[in-house]
Motif scaffolding. Structure first.
Motif, PDB file in Angstrom:
ATOM      1  N   VAL A  22       0.825  -1.219   0.000  1.00  0.00           N
ATOM      2  CA  VAL A  22       0.000   0.000   0.000  1.00  0.00           C
ATOM      3  C   VAL A  22       0.853   1.261   0.000  1.00  0.00           C
ATOM      4  N   ARG A  23       2.131   1.145   0.329  1.00  0.00           N
ATOM      5  CA  ARG A  23       3.029   2.301   0.299  1.00  0.00           C
ATOM      6  C   ARG A  23       3.676   2.516  -1.071  1.00  0.00           C
ATOM      7  N   PRO A  26       1.652   4.775  -6.982  1.00  0.00           N
ATOM      8  CA  PRO A  26       0.600   4.295  -7.888  1.00  0.00           C
ATOM      9  C   PRO A  26       1.128   3.863  -9.258  1.00  0.00           C
ATOM     10  N   GLU A  27       2.222   4.473  -9.714  1.00  0.00           N
ATOM     11  CA  GLU A  27       2.781   4.128 -11.019  1.00  0.00           C
ATOM     12  C   GLU A  27       3.249   2.672 -11.075  1.00  0.00           C
ATOM     13  N   ARG A  28       3.458   2.051  -9.919  1.00  0.00           N
ATOM     14  CA  ARG A  28       3.896   0.647  -9.900  1.00  0.00           C
ATOM     15  C   ARG A  28       2.775  -0.287 -10.335  1.00  0.00           C
ATOM     16  N   GLY A  29       1.542   0.192 -10.351  1.00  0.00           N
ATOM     17  CA  GLY A  29       0.425  -0.609 -10.837  1.00  0.00           C
ATOM     18  C   GLY A  29       0.194  -1.889 -10.053  1.00  0.00           C
ATOM     19  N   ALA A  30       0.457  -1.850  -8.748  1.00  0.00           N
ATOM     20  CA  ALA A  30       0.284  -3.052  -7.929  1.00  0.00           C
ATOM     21  C   ALA A  30      -1.182  -3.478  -7.906  1.00  0.00           C
ATOM     22  N   CYS A  31      -1.390  -4.765  -7.978  1.00  0.00           N
ATOM     23  CA  CYS A  31      -2.725  -5.349  -7.932  1.00  0.00           C
ATOM     24  C   CYS A  31      -2.675  -6.509  -6.952  1.00  0.00           C
TER      25      CYS A  31
END
Length: 181
Positions: A22-23, A26-31
């Motif tokens: 969660v840290r 946003p550009e990392r596109g974690a899902c």
């Protein structure tokens, strides 16, 4: 195409992993797909994709494809489900024999709208919808060649990648450990 997999074990608990995810920017596109270990051995994994290798947004047969590192999407006309079938065939990784196999080595996470089904079947007439004004995609696909998998039963967190993943795995390891600290 190199479809072998590599993996790195991380010294992170499930709580530390979630906090790190969660840290991330946003550009990392974690899902994240998380069973929370709530239903025994069948629901024993937290699986997170990092840095999608490709994303696809579909509006009807207009597909917007963006590969990792590209600043702009390219637009093609095709069926999103045909593209999904082709990508799954292309990126299939042979299952490796091991005492504790991981559930996946790469993944596609898909969000499909109800409106996508209307392209394939003719539902009963109903009240008019706001679909004509809606520009939300019918489908969004994110393909991941780098995953982090936490096994709640074994208490083990593993980074896994396919293809030439060594550099991406090391970068993901360093980032997750840094943001978890």
């Amino acid at each position: 195409m190199n479809r072998t997999s590599r993996q790195i074990v991380l010294e992170l608990t499930a709580d530390e992993l979630v906090a790190a995810l969660v840290r991330l920017a946003p550009e990392r596109g974690a899902c994240v797909l998380d069973s929370c270990g709530a239903r025994g051995d069948g629901a024993r994994f937290l699986i997170a994709g990092l840095d999608p290798s490709e994303t696809v947004e579909a509006r009807g047969e207009e597909l917007h494809l963006r590969a990792r590192g590209e600043s702009a999407a390219r637009v093609v006309r095709a069926s999103v489900l045909s593209l999904l079938d082709a990508r799954l065939d292309e990126f299939r990784v042979p299952r490796e024999a091991s005492a504790e196999p991981l559930p996946a080595r790469g993944a596609c996470v898909a969000a499909l709208s109800y409106d996508l089904a209307r392209q394939f079947e003719k539902p009963r007439p109903r009240t008019p919808s706001a679909r004509a004004d809606n520009r939300d995609p019918d489908a969004v696909l994110a393909f991941f060649d780098t995953l982090v998998v936490h096994d709640y039963v074994r208490g083990v967190t593993t980074l896994v990648g396919v293809g030439d993943a060594a550099e991406r795995l090391e970068e993901a390891r360093a980032t997750l450990l840094r943001v978890a600290a």
